[in-house]
Each structure stands twice: as structure tokens, then as C-alpha cells.
Scaffold this motif. Structure first.
Motif, mmCIF file in Angstrom:
data_model
loop_
_atom_site.group_PDB
_atom_site.id
_atom_site.type_symbol
_atom_site.label_atom_id
_atom_site.label_comp_id
_atom_site.label_asym_id
_atom_site.label_seq_id
_atom_site.Cartn_x
_atom_site.Cartn_y
_atom_site.Cartn_z
ATOM 1 N N LYS A 154 0.835 -1.210 0.000
ATOM 2 C CA LYS A 154 0.000 0.000 0.000
ATOM 3 C C LYS A 154 0.867 1.257 0.000
ATOM 4 O O LYS A 154 0.595 2.222 -0.731
ATOM 5 N N ARG A 155 1.932 1.250 0.808
ATOM 6 C CA ARG A 155 2.801 2.424 0.865
ATOM 7 C C ARG A 155 3.508 2.640 -0.463
ATOM 8 O O ARG A 155 3.651 3.772 -0.935
ATOM 9 N N HIS A 158 1.126 4.080 -2.921
ATOM 10 C CA HIS A 158 0.898 5.498 -2.640
ATOM 11 C C HIS A 158 2.049 6.342 -3.169
ATOM 12 O O HIS A 158 1.833 7.411 -3.776
#
Length: 425
Positions: A154-155, A158
């Protein structure tokens, strides 16, 4: 065993036999699309083959000890050889049966095989995003690697979104990365400028070179310690070498697949084992030859199961032949330096010392037999002192190899987490 003592027939069999095996088995090789493309029967097949290998090693050890203790006729030797061939050929049942049986493929496996071909026509549309994200894996904050796999993805996603937006607005200009990253396909020239490649090379040079030093000098080592039947140790180290290749591969697979930990840690364990084996040779204790042969054989063999897999994981399979053959140069190089230079010079020096000592003793005693000794015979060394210094040096060299392997482990943690961590989640 069959052609003994006809050395010409033996050499002919050794020269022609491997080529015949290659041509016989090349038709049943199954292409594999990736480490996640597994058959349902793979675990059972590997367990069966490992079991046959253990039975084969035990059988060879038993026959070797029997031949050493009892005089066996040529007929019995032929029967033993026939049984040996049966054991060697039994594992072929697995690939032959898989070649003629078709297992239904799961939808995800079909997608794994067909996805690259489907993406190929649209590759040009994704070139821009691949250029932008090419450096992201190396430029992301270090704390991202410590997150769980799902949170890490997820990071990264992003960060990719922010980078893409900035690049679209012209706020940043992303340079194309030069050369592949770890885990991608390298050419030999690209690999030669990478520190990881040379860490593997020198770790193998020191580890396998020290093991090959023992193998090259095993006859003299056993003779110096008073053993008459030196061939038993040569046979033993061959069997332990075989088991080391089997066990090293199995152990490294457990580390990688169950814990997503770098495979070179298994190489470090093998080198620690070899360091202990060299210490046993140096001490020369009763029975140390048997224990040292066991440890050195296992550790040396493990290298040749671990290094090819690690090289393919870090530098890809496209040019694996060139990469692996270059890495293989570490073996003869290590043997030349460690065995041909260090071990032989130390042995010759100790043998000369003992020869001069015996010569002075004979002169002082005025022996009438001193003139009967032939000056043309090469001096021989007796006692544990002959290989004490050599074994201590080899043990220290193995420790240096351990350090190099652990440096490689530290450098490749993220690579193995990305390769195998996702398959565990």
C-alpha cells in the motif's frame, strides 16, 4: 566396478556415459514458468526422490565397507553394480510419469503462463510508467521494508501515485535506470560490475577452494596420520559430498520458502560446518579423519546446490549459463591457490624438515644403512604436524567466506522478501 582393472574401458565409459544420459533425458524435460507454478504432486515427487537418494547413499556406504572388510568375488561385485544401476534409474519414474500424464491446471496457473504473452502487445503503453517507477524500489524510505507485506505494498502504491502525478505535472523529471535490478535478468557484463556477484564468487572461491584442498590431499592426509587404506576416505567424502548437495538444497529451500530469508545464509551454515571439519583435521585426534571427512564433504557439496539457485534468483535465468560458468571459475581458482600453492608448499616444508632430521640421526648413529636410502624418492611427512598449519589456514578462510556470505545476506533481504514473501501471505 565392472571394468576394473581395465582402465581403458573405464575411461571410455566415463567419456561416453554422461553424453548418453543427456541425450536420453532431454526429451522429458518439462519447462517451468516460475517458482509459483507448482503441480499438486511436486511435494510427493521431491520426497520420493530425496528418499531414493538417501537409500542410494546408505547402499554405497554399506557396499564400500563390505568391500573393505571382506574379499568379494567379481560375480558379487557385478550384482552390487546391477542393484546400483536400479537405484540410480528409479527417480526417472517421476519425470516419465509426469510427461505422459496431464494434470488439470488451476485458473491462476493458466493466467501465470498466459499473462506475459497477453501483455506483450501493450508493452509500449506501459513504458512511460515503467520508466517513472524504475527507481522507486531503491528510493523508497528504509522503514517501508520493515512493514508487513500488505502494508508495504500500500505504501509503495501510494508513493507511485504521488510520483506519477508529479511527473505528469512536470514537477520532477525521472531518469531511466541503467541496467536491471536484483532479481531481473542480467548479462554477464552487467553482473560483473555488481558487488553481489563478486560476493558470491569470492565466497564460493574460499569455501569450495578449501574443500577441494582436502579432497586433493586426502590420500596424503590419511597416510600422514597412519591410515593404510586411504581409499575408504576418498569414497566417504564422495558420499558425503553427494548428501551435502541433497541436504544443502533441501535446507536452503526451507529457509527461502518457509521464512523468505536469503538463500546465502545456507551457504554460511555450510562454511561454518567446513571450518569445524578443518579444525578436526588440524587436531589429528583419533577418529578425526572420519569426522573431518564427514563435515568437509557435507559443506563442500552444499555449495553446489545453493550457489546456482542463489545466482538465478539474483541475476535471472536468461543468461544463467554464462553467469554460472563464470562463477564456476572460483572452484579451480581456489584449488590452484589453496591446494597447489599453500597446502603443497607447507607439506613439502614439513617433509623436508623430517627428512633432514632423520638424516642427521643416521649420521650421528653412523648407520651402515644410510647409503641405501634413495635420494630420488620424494620426502614424506608423518604425523598431524604435516597438515596442521594448512588446516588452520583453511578453517580461517572458511570463516572469511562466512563473513562474505552474511554480507550478501544483509544486502539481499529485500529481494528475497519480494520474491518469496508474497507467496507466504
Amino acid at each position: 566396478m565392472i571394468h576394473f582393472p581395465d582402465h581403458a574401458s573405464l575411461l571410455f565409459m566415463v567419456a561416453v556415459g554422461p553424453t548418453m544420459v543427456v541425450f536420453a533425458l532431454m526429451f522429458i524435460v518439462r519447462p517451468v514458468g516460475g517458482h509459483r507454478q507448482l503441480r499438486q504432486t511436486d511435494d510427493l515427487s521431491f520426497t520420493f526422490i530425496y528418499g531414493v537418494c538417501l537409500v542410494l547413499a546408505a547402499y554405497l556406504m554399506g557396499v564400500m565397507l563390505l568391500q573393505d572388510l571382506v574379499d568379494i568375488s567379481h560375480t558379487v561385485v557385478t550384482i552390487f553394480t546391477a542393484i546400483l544401476f536400479v537405484l540410480v534409474l528409479v527417480p526417472i519414474v517421476i519425470p516419465v510419469s509426469l510427461s505422459f500424464s496431464s494434470e488439470p491446471k488451476a485458473p491462476e496457473l493458466e493466467a501465470l503462463l498466459t499473462e506475459p504473452q497477453k501483455e506483450e502487445p501493450g508493452k509500449s503503453k506501459q513504458d512511460a510508467t515503467e520508466v517513472i517507477f524504475s527507481e522507486l524500489e531503491d528510493e523508497k524510505p528504509k522503514e517501508v521494508d520493515l512493514l508487513p507485506a500488505s502494508e508495504r505494498q500500500k505504501r509503495i502504491a501510494h508513493l507511485q501515485a504521488k510520483l506519477f502525478q508529479a511527473a505528469a505535472e512536470g514537477a520532477v523529471r525521472v531518469k531511466r535506470r541503467r541496467g536491471p535490478r536484483r532479481g531481473e535478468d542480467f548479462t554477464l557484463m552487467q553482473a560483473l560490475i555488481k558487488a553481489d556477484f563478486w560476493l558470491i564468487f569470492f565466497s564460493l572461491l574460499l569455501g569450495s577452494g578449501s574443500g577441494l584442498t582436502v579432497i586433493d590431499n586426502l590420500g596424503q592426509m590419511s597416510q600422514s596420520l597412519g591410515y593404510e587404506n586411504t581409499h575408504i576416505f576418498v569414497s566417504m567424502i564422495s558420499i558425503w559430498n553427494f548428501l551435502g548437495r541433497i541436504g544443502g538444497g533441501y535446507f536452503s529451500e526451507m529457509i527461502v520458502r518457509d521464512y523468505a530469508y536469503p538463500r546465502p545464509v545456507a551457504m554460511a551454515v555450510a562454511q561454518v560446518t567446513m571450518a569445524l571439519g578443518h579444525l578436526f583435521f588440524a587436531m589429528g585426534w583419533p577418529g578425526a579423519m572420519y569426522i573431518g571427512t564427514l563435515l568437509i564433504g557435507l559443506g563442500y557439496g552444499a555449495h553446489w546446490a545453493i550457489v546456482p539457485a542463489a545466482a538465478s534468483e539474483l541475476f535471472g535465468l536468461k543468461n544463467f549459463g554464462a553467469l554460472y560458468n563464470f562463477i564456476n571459475l572460483a572452484n579451480p581458482t581456489g584449488s590452484l591457490v589453496l591446494s597447489g600453492v599453500i597446502a603443497s608448499s607447507i607439506y613439502d616444508r614439513e617433509a623436508e624438515k623430517q627428512a633432514h632430521h632423520h638424516h642427521h640421526q643416521q649420521e650421528n648413529m653412523g648407520s651402515i644403512f644410510s647409503g641405501m636410502l634413495s635420494v630420488d624418492d620424494p620426502p614424506k611427512c608423518e604425523g598431524s604436524i604435516c597438515f596442521f598449519l594448512t588446516s588452520m589456514i583453511m578453517s580461517g578462510i572458511c570463516i572469511i567466506a562466512v563473513v562474505l556470505s552474511m554480507v550478501l545476506v544483509r544486502r539481499t533481504k529485500v529481494v528475497y522478501a519480494n520474491l518469496y514473501g508474497k507467496s507466504r501471505t
